[in-house]
Scaffold this motif. Structure first.
Motif, PDB file in Angstrom:
ATOM      1  N   PHE A 155     112.492 129.063 -24.994  1.00  0.00           N
ATOM      2  CA  PHE A 155     111.093 129.161 -25.401  1.00  0.00           C
ATOM      3  C   PHE A 155     110.523 127.798 -25.806  1.00  0.00           C
ATOM      4  O   PHE A 155     109.344 127.528 -25.574  1.00  0.00           O
ATOM      5  CB  PHE A 155     110.939 130.162 -26.549  1.00  0.00           C
ATOM      6  CG  PHE A 155     110.905 131.583 -26.081  1.00  0.00           C
ATOM      7  CD1 PHE A 155     109.737 132.133 -25.608  1.00  0.00           C
ATOM      8  CD2 PHE A 155     112.043 132.353 -26.070  1.00  0.00           C
ATOM      9  CE1 PHE A 155     109.696 133.440 -25.142  1.00  0.00           C
ATOM     10  CE2 PHE A 155     112.020 133.658 -25.618  1.00  0.00           C
ATOM     11  CZ  PHE A 155     110.846 134.204 -25.149  1.00  0.00           C
ATOM     12  N   ALA A 156     111.358 126.972 -26.416  1.00  0.00           N
ATOM     13  CA  ALA A 156     110.882 125.651 -26.837  1.00  0.00           C
ATOM     14  C   ALA A 156     110.362 124.861 -25.636  1.00  0.00           C
ATOM     15  O   ALA A 156     109.368 124.143 -25.725  1.00  0.00           O
ATOM     16  CB  ALA A 156     112.004 124.889 -27.528  1.00  0.00           C
ATOM     17  N   GLY A 157     110.999 125.022 -24.483  1.00  0.00           N
ATOM     18  CA  GLY A 157     110.544 124.309 -23.292  1.00  0.00           C
ATOM     19  C   GLY A 157     109.434 125.031 -22.570  1.00  0.00           C
ATOM     20  O   GLY A 157     108.447 124.430 -22.134  1.00  0.00           O
ATOM     21  N   ALA A 158     109.590 126.353 -22.462  1.00  0.00           N
ATOM     22  CA  ALA A 158     108.684 127.114 -21.595  1.00  0.00           C
ATOM     23  C   ALA A 158     107.308 127.339 -22.200  1.00  0.00           C
ATOM     24  O   ALA A 158     106.335 127.538 -21.483  1.00  0.00           O
ATOM     25  CB  ALA A 158     109.314 128.468 -21.264  1.00  0.00           C
ATOM     26  N   THR A 159     107.187 127.281 -23.523  1.00  0.00           N
ATOM     27  CA  THR A 159     105.918 127.659 -24.153  1.00  0.00           C
ATOM     28  C   THR A 159     104.776 126.710 -23.781  1.00  0.00           C
ATOM     29  O   THR A 159     103.697 127.147 -23.385  1.00  0.00           O
ATOM     30  CB  THR A 159     106.089 127.711 -25.684  1.00  0.00           C
ATOM     31  OG1 THR A 159     107.172 128.606 -25.979  1.00  0.00           O
ATOM     32  CG2 THR A 159     104.833 128.225 -26.358  1.00  0.00           C
ATOM     33  N   PHE A 160     104.999 125.425 -23.866  1.00  0.00           N
ATOM     34  CA  PHE A 160     103.903 124.481 -23.587  1.00  0.00           C
ATOM     35  C   PHE A 160     104.191 123.569 -22.387  1.00  0.00           C
ATOM     36  O   PHE A 160     103.301 122.834 -21.963  1.00  0.00           O
ATOM     37  CB  PHE A 160     103.652 123.591 -24.805  1.00  0.00           C
ATOM     38  CG  PHE A 160     102.997 124.293 -25.951  1.00  0.00           C
ATOM     39  CD1 PHE A 160     101.625 124.476 -25.975  1.00  0.00           C
ATOM     40  CD2 PHE A 160     103.748 124.795 -27.002  1.00  0.00           C
ATOM     41  CE1 PHE A 160     101.011 125.136 -27.034  1.00  0.00           C
ATOM     42  CE2 PHE A 160     103.152 125.454 -28.063  1.00  0.00           C
ATOM     43  CZ  PHE A 160     101.782 125.628 -28.078  1.00  0.00           C
ATOM     44  N   GLY A 161     105.424 123.623 -21.861  1.00  0.00           N
ATOM     45  CA  GLY A 161     105.804 122.554 -20.936  1.00  0.00           C
ATOM     46  C   GLY A 161     105.709 122.832 -19.456  1.00  0.00           C
ATOM     47  O   GLY A 161     105.829 121.899 -18.662  1.00  0.00           O
TER      48      GLY A 161
ATOM     49  N   ALA B 254     112.980 121.273 -22.976  1.00  0.00           N
ATOM     50  CA  ALA B 254     111.610 120.747 -23.039  1.00  0.00           C
ATOM     51  C   ALA B 254     111.383 119.708 -21.947  1.00  0.00           C
ATOM     52  O   ALA B 254     110.337 119.694 -21.284  1.00  0.00           O
ATOM     53  CB  ALA B 254     111.354 120.143 -24.413  1.00  0.00           C
ATOM     54  N   ALA B 255     112.379 118.849 -21.726  1.00  0.00           N
ATOM     55  CA  ALA B 255     112.231 117.802 -20.706  1.00  0.00           C
ATOM     56  C   ALA B 255     112.229 118.411 -19.302  1.00  0.00           C
ATOM     57  O   ALA B 255     111.435 118.021 -18.443  1.00  0.00           O
ATOM     58  CB  ALA B 255     113.364 116.790 -20.836  1.00  0.00           C
ATOM     59  N   LEU B 256     113.115 119.369 -19.096  1.00  0.00           N
ATOM     60  CA  LEU B 256     113.160 120.036 -17.789  1.00  0.00           C
ATOM     61  C   LEU B 256     111.830 120.742 -17.510  1.00  0.00           C
ATOM     62  O   LEU B 256     111.314 120.705 -16.386  1.00  0.00           O
ATOM     63  CB  LEU B 256     114.309 121.053 -17.774  1.00  0.00           C
ATOM     64  CG  LEU B 256     114.480 121.853 -16.478  1.00  0.00           C
ATOM     65  CD1 LEU B 256     114.931 120.939 -15.336  1.00  0.00           C
ATOM     66  CD2 LEU B 256     115.504 122.984 -16.656  1.00  0.00           C
ATOM     67  N   ALA B 257     111.279 121.369 -18.548  1.00  0.00           N
ATOM     68  CA  ALA B 257     110.021 122.103 -18.376  1.00  0.00           C
ATOM     69  C   ALA B 257     108.894 121.173 -17.934  1.00  0.00           C
ATOM     70  O   ALA B 257     108.200 121.457 -16.948  1.00  0.00           O
ATOM     71  CB  ALA B 257     109.654 122.808 -19.679  1.00  0.00           C
ATOM     72  N   VAL B 258     108.711 120.061 -18.628  1.00  0.00           N
ATOM     73  CA  VAL B 258     107.600 119.164 -18.255  1.00  0.00           C
ATOM     74  C   VAL B 258     107.863 118.528 -16.885  1.00  0.00           C
ATOM     75  O   VAL B 258     106.920 118.281 -16.114  1.00  0.00           O
ATOM     76  CB  VAL B 258     107.336 118.077 -19.321  1.00  0.00           C
ATOM     77  CG1 VAL B 258     106.748 118.693 -20.575  1.00  0.00           C
ATOM     78  CG2 VAL B 258     108.581 117.281 -19.640  1.00  0.00           C
TER      79      VAL B 258
ATOM     80  N   PHE C 147     110.956 130.008 -12.981  1.00  0.00           N
ATOM     81  CA  PHE C 147     112.319 130.463 -12.676  1.00  0.00           C
ATOM     82  C   PHE C 147     113.293 129.285 -12.559  1.00  0.00           C
ATOM     83  O   PHE C 147     114.474 129.417 -12.882  1.00  0.00           O
ATOM     84  CB  PHE C 147     112.322 131.327 -11.415  1.00  0.00           C
ATOM     85  CG  PHE C 147     111.612 132.638 -11.632  1.00  0.00           C
ATOM     86  CD1 PHE C 147     112.124 133.573 -12.513  1.00  0.00           C
ATOM     87  CD2 PHE C 147     110.407 132.910 -11.000  1.00  0.00           C
ATOM     88  CE1 PHE C 147     111.464 134.770 -12.750  1.00  0.00           C
ATOM     89  CE2 PHE C 147     109.738 134.099 -11.224  1.00  0.00           C
ATOM     90  CZ  PHE C 147     110.264 135.033 -12.106  1.00  0.00           C
ATOM     91  N   GLY C 148     112.786 128.132 -12.107  1.00  0.00           N
ATOM     92  CA  GLY C 148     113.637 126.942 -12.077  1.00  0.00           C
ATOM     93  C   GLY C 148     114.082 126.563 -13.485  1.00  0.00           C
ATOM     94  O   GLY C 148     115.240 126.227 -13.727  1.00  0.00           O
ATOM     95  N   HIS C 149     113.134 126.660 -14.420  1.00  0.00           N
ATOM     96  CA  HIS C 149     113.445 126.342 -15.815  1.00  0.00           C
ATOM     97  C   HIS C 149     114.427 127.359 -16.404  1.00  0.00           C
ATOM     98  O   HIS C 149     115.411 126.987 -17.061  1.00  0.00           O
ATOM     99  CB  HIS C 149     112.138 126.305 -16.618  1.00  0.00           C
ATOM    100  CG  HIS C 149     112.327 126.001 -18.061  1.00  0.00           C
ATOM    101  ND1 HIS C 149     112.235 126.958 -19.050  1.00  0.00           N
ATOM    102  CD2 HIS C 149     112.635 124.843 -18.698  1.00  0.00           C
ATOM    103  CE1 HIS C 149     112.463 126.399 -20.220  1.00  0.00           C
ATOM    104  NE2 HIS C 149     112.698 125.120 -20.042  1.00  0.00           N
TER     105      HIS C 149
ATOM    106  N   PHE D  94     113.930 113.839 -15.975  1.00  0.00           N
ATOM    107  CA  PHE D  94     112.782 114.753 -15.848  1.00  0.00           C
ATOM    108  C   PHE D  94     111.622 114.291 -16.740  1.00  0.00           C
ATOM    109  O   PHE D  94     110.459 114.368 -16.343  1.00  0.00           O
ATOM    110  CB  PHE D  94     113.198 116.177 -16.227  1.00  0.00           C
ATOM    111  CG  PHE D  94     113.826 116.939 -15.093  1.00  0.00           C
ATOM    112  CD1 PHE D  94     113.041 117.482 -14.084  1.00  0.00           C
ATOM    113  CD2 PHE D  94     115.192 117.108 -15.013  1.00  0.00           C
ATOM    114  CE1 PHE D  94     113.609 118.179 -13.028  1.00  0.00           C
ATOM    115  CE2 PHE D  94     115.778 117.798 -13.970  1.00  0.00           C
ATOM    116  CZ  PHE D  94     114.983 118.336 -12.970  1.00  0.00           C
ATOM    117  N   TYR D  95     111.952 113.818 -17.922  1.00  0.00           N
ATOM    118  CA  TYR D  95     110.927 113.354 -18.868  1.00  0.00           C
ATOM    119  C   TYR D  95     110.166 112.153 -18.297  1.00  0.00           C
ATOM    120  O   TYR D  95     108.933 112.120 -18.298  1.00  0.00           O
ATOM    121  CB  TYR D  95     111.626 113.002 -20.178  1.00  0.00           C
ATOM    122  CG  TYR D  95     110.829 112.140 -21.126  1.00  0.00           C
ATOM    123  CD1 TYR D  95     109.761 112.656 -21.840  1.00  0.00           C
ATOM    124  CD2 TYR D  95     111.177 110.793 -21.320  1.00  0.00           C
ATOM    125  CE1 TYR D  95     109.042 111.850 -22.709  1.00  0.00           C
ATOM    126  CE2 TYR D  95     110.462 109.993 -22.192  1.00  0.00           C
ATOM    127  CZ  TYR D  95     109.395 110.516 -22.878  1.00  0.00           C
ATOM    128  OH  TYR D  95     108.673 109.729 -23.734  1.00  0.00           O
TER     129      TYR D  95
END
Lengths: 532, 244
Positions: free
Chosen positions: A358-364, A437-441, A469-471, A518-519
């Motif tokens: 959730f930390a990554g997916a929520t905003f990233g 978080a880095a993967l998400a962005v 789904f990748g994340h 990723f970042y």
């Protein structure tokens, strides 16, 4: 306008709306991909059921199995109620909303439009459920040695489907009008819908054997419902089938009457919904007033950028609807945790894994698309690239990682885990959150989405399924490998601290490197973004 | 301040596949002037603005803003403010919050007084603490316009800034453009509303199918038709006739 004219117009509306839906589906690669995944997921289940359905038919034909009229009638009532529920959801989600309402409502009668929209919903549902019905029912009839009965079953299914959708549509309209009456704002309504979806899907994972038994053998009382004799039409020709008679005729009359009642109720309700005062105040009453960046965040650009993201997120929570995928994906882990013999042993990794997701997916997951029309301003604002990317990472980690850490620490201390293991789990959880978080962005900027689309009935700009789904996949694999690396040394007798730290240390270092790539990529994408 | 033109382009071209959205555009726009950029729908006006604001990469040719090449975003964005056709605002923020957010992005520091001044000037002061999602089109456009000029850019690109505005709001926007020009800010103004260009522009360029067909003062373009007695609209139709 006369009834005949309205009927003709309704048919035109139904055909056109169905064609629009079909073309929208065929021209949207995302929807096609989702459909493909759904078919791939469902096909083995359906195909696998074919032999057993055929054998069931054979067994019924041979008299080895006797179909219970009470059970069949009860199952019909249960299915009917389920389809009415589907009709309600569809009416709330989309079917009672008219595109270009101002034009249509000044061109044709509300009656024609209502019937047309219900007709379109009927055709769409028939297109989805019809093949499933044939795949399930066909083998049974072949096994029974009475394939011709399929025609009767289809003829029986069509009015039943029409009745369920029409009643569901009317109930859906009632819910919408009630929402307006009680001043439920659009935002709150959508939130309630999202929560309902979570409860619905979570509930299916929580289905107990008793609940499943209810579906297989519904309570006999359901067989006494007036519409239940209609079910006899689906088992016509089987040994011991109840004869078609007055009772069946009564069931048919009830089902047909429900369609008429549903239509008769829907027309005035939809007219009231479309022409009624939408009570604009309720749509904007979620609070006006300007807020300022709080002191604790105002000192640094990153803090201020995080605050603006949080503020926008709180005020437009529909932008988080993609998190439902994450919620659904974590249900199996939650279910396993609930059923585990030593839940406190599993709680820390599960809490940290879910928290990191959730930390990554929520905003990233869609940094560029989330900016909407303001993207040019953001891109042309100088140092916005770094600020935007870091803010999106921090905005998710700051509120979501600490609770997961607290749960993990408490469970680690109280539970059966050794303190060293608990410390390693917590440390890896922090690395995992950063990686997430880095993967998400990174993924979000790699495959951004700028178009608003409807997801779970909510219209908003959402991350692409590839990013979501990748994340999920990336963080899921990373969590699995990392926590296994912590657990693996326990296979040896009394491993040294070095042996216990080394594997998870290697995994963490690898995640840190990949996450950093990723970042950096995300920053580069934002700072060099162009419309091409 | 450098003596280079505010906007310069030499053979600027943008192709999408085999289609040239902008085809060999040459421009030299002096500082402090208002440049009216006209053209039929699909002529390439928005693409040109995106090229000049670094939001799209040129396929061929060069361009610069205040002497900095458009391939150097970091340098160019110091000079420009860009108002796209769709107002770049966040519906979920109030106007004041949205403007503070833009100020934060640009690291402008405390600009509350400046924001208040603009809000007052644009008649938005009383509504500044309402969510932009509840605003009319004109109010959204005015909010976006404030965000565009908040950092005192040297060059402002405005894409259809008065489209869909009521006469009073349109008047406010025109006054701002006029004031910007007085303050030596260069305004690159794309619009279909020809009287606005006629009133404000020092130079007019007419674009069609990505090519600059004519350029000059409004008066010189009017001279091209009916012995100089036609309007700018007549001139525009005459110039673009046969190109659409």
């Amino acid at each position: 306008m006369g009834v005949r004219t309205d009927a003709a117009v309704a048919w035109t509306v139904a055909r056109t709306e169905t064609r629009r839906s079909l073309r929208a589906l065929l021209s949207d690669r995302r929807q096609l991909a989702a459909l493909g995944v759904a078919i791939l997921a469902m096909a083995p289940v359906l195909v696998g059921a074919v032999p057993s359905l055929y054998l069931t038919g054979r067994a019924v034909a041979n008299g080895d199995v006797t179909l219970s009229t009470t059970v069949v009638r009860g199952q019909f009532v249960t299915t009917f109620a389920g389809l009415v529920g589907l009709g309600v959801i569809r009416a709330l989600e989309r079917a009672s909303t008219v595109d270009h309402a101002d034009y249509l409502l000044t061109a044709i009668s509300p009656r024609a439009l209502t019937v047309g929209l219900i007709g379109a919903e009927f055709l769409r549902t028939l297109g989805v459920l019809g093949p499933v019905f044939l795949v399930v029912y066909g083998p049974f009839l072949f096994g029974l040695g009475a394939p011709a009965m399929g025609g009767v079953a289809v003829l029986a299914a069509v009015p039943a489907l029409a009745a369920t959708l029409t009643v569901g549509y009317a109930l859906g309209l009632l819910v919408r009008l009630a929402g307006r009456r009680f001043r439920v704002t659009r935002r709150r309504g959508q939130l309630l819908g999202i929560l309902g979806a979570v409860v619905l899907v979570g509930g299916t994972f929580a289905l107990t054997p008793e609940a499943l038994a209810f579906v297989r053998s519904p309570p006999p009382v359901l067989a006494s419902f007036p519409l239940s004799p209609y079910a006899d039409l689906f088992v016509l020709g089987t040994p011991n089938a109840p004869p078609v008679g007055v009772e069946t005729g009564f069931g048919i009359a009830v089902v047909c009457s429900l369609t008429v009642v549903g239509l008769a109720a829907s027309i005035p309700l939809s007219t009231r919904l479309w022409f009624g005062d939408p009570n604009r105040r309720t749509d904007t009453a979620d609070g006006d007033g300007t807020v300022s960046v709080p002191g604790v965040l105002s000192g640094r650009p990153l803090g201020r950028a995080v605050f603006w993201l949080w503020l926008r997120g709180v005020r437009a929570p529909t932008g988080f609807v993609h998190l439902l995928y994450v919620v659904f994906a974590t249900f199996p882990a939650m279910g396993s945790l609930a059923g585990a013999e030593a839940p406190l042993l599993w709680l820390p990794p599960v809490a940290l894994g879910v928290g990191a997701l959730f930390a990554g997916a929520t905003f990233g997951l869609n940094p560029l698309g989330d900016e909407g029309a303001a993207l040019p301003t953001v891109v042309l604002a100088g140092t916005a690239g770094r600020t935007l990317v870091r803010a999106r990472m921090a905005a998710g980690i700051a509120p979501l990682l600490p609770p997961a850490l607290i749960i993990a620490v408490v469970a680690g201390v109280v539970g059966p885990m050794t303190l060293t293991t608990a410390a390693l789990v917590v440390a890896f959880g922090i690395v995992l959150a950063g990686f997430s978080a880095a993967l998400a962005v990174g993924l979000g900027t790699l495959v951004p989405n700028f178009e608003s689309q409807r997801v779970f009935g909510v219209e908003a700009v959402q991350p692409t399924p590839w990013a979501v789904f990748g994340h999920l996949f990336g963080v899921g694999i990373a969590a699995l490998v990392g926590f296994l690396a912590i657990a693996a040394p326990h296979l040896f007798d009394t491993p040294s601290v070095a042996v216990r730290v080394l594997p998870v240390g290697v995994v963490s270092a690898l995640l840190a490197v990949v996450g950093f790539v990723f970042y950096r990529y995300a920053i580069r994408r934002v700072e060099r973004f162009t419309y091409e | 301040m450098s003596s280079s033109p505010a906007i310069a382009a030499d053979g600027l071209t943008k192709r999408y596949g085999s289609t040239a959205a902008v085809d060999g555009l040459d421009l030299s726009i002096p500082r402090g002037s208002v440049y009216g950029f006209l053209g039929p729908n699909g002529a390439g006006k928005t693409t040109t603005m995106r090229l000049l604001t670094t939001l799209t990469r040129p396929t061929e040719g060069t361009a610069s803003v205040c002497g900095d090449p458009v391939t150097d975003r970091e340098a160019v964005i110091e000079h420009v403010g860009y108002l796209p056709e769709v107002p770049p605002v966040y519906d979920e923020l109030t106007a004041r919050e949205g403007l503070r957010y833009v100020a934060d992005l640009r690291r402008l520091g405390d600009v509350d007084e400046r924001i208040d001044s603009y809000l007052d000037r644009f008649g938005l002061a009383d509504d500044a603490d309402r969510r932009i999602g509840t605003y009319s089109k004109g109010m959204r456009q005015k909010t976006a316009l404030i965000a565009t000029v908040l950092h005192d850019p040297d060059v402002v690109f405005l894409d259809e800034p008065t489209s869909g505005l009521d006469p009073r709001a349109a008047r406010t926007v025109r006054d701002l453009i006029s004031d910007l020009a007085d303050e030596d800010v260069t305004v690159f103004l794309s619009t279909h509303i020809l009287p606005v260009v006629e009133e404000l522009a020092d130079t007019v360029g007419v674009l069609s199918e990505g090519r600059l067909l004519a350029e000059g003062s409004p008066e010189s373009l009017r001279q091209r038709v009916e012995g100089g007695e036609g309007s700018l609209e007549d001139a525009f139709l005459d110039i673009t006739d046969g190109w659409e």
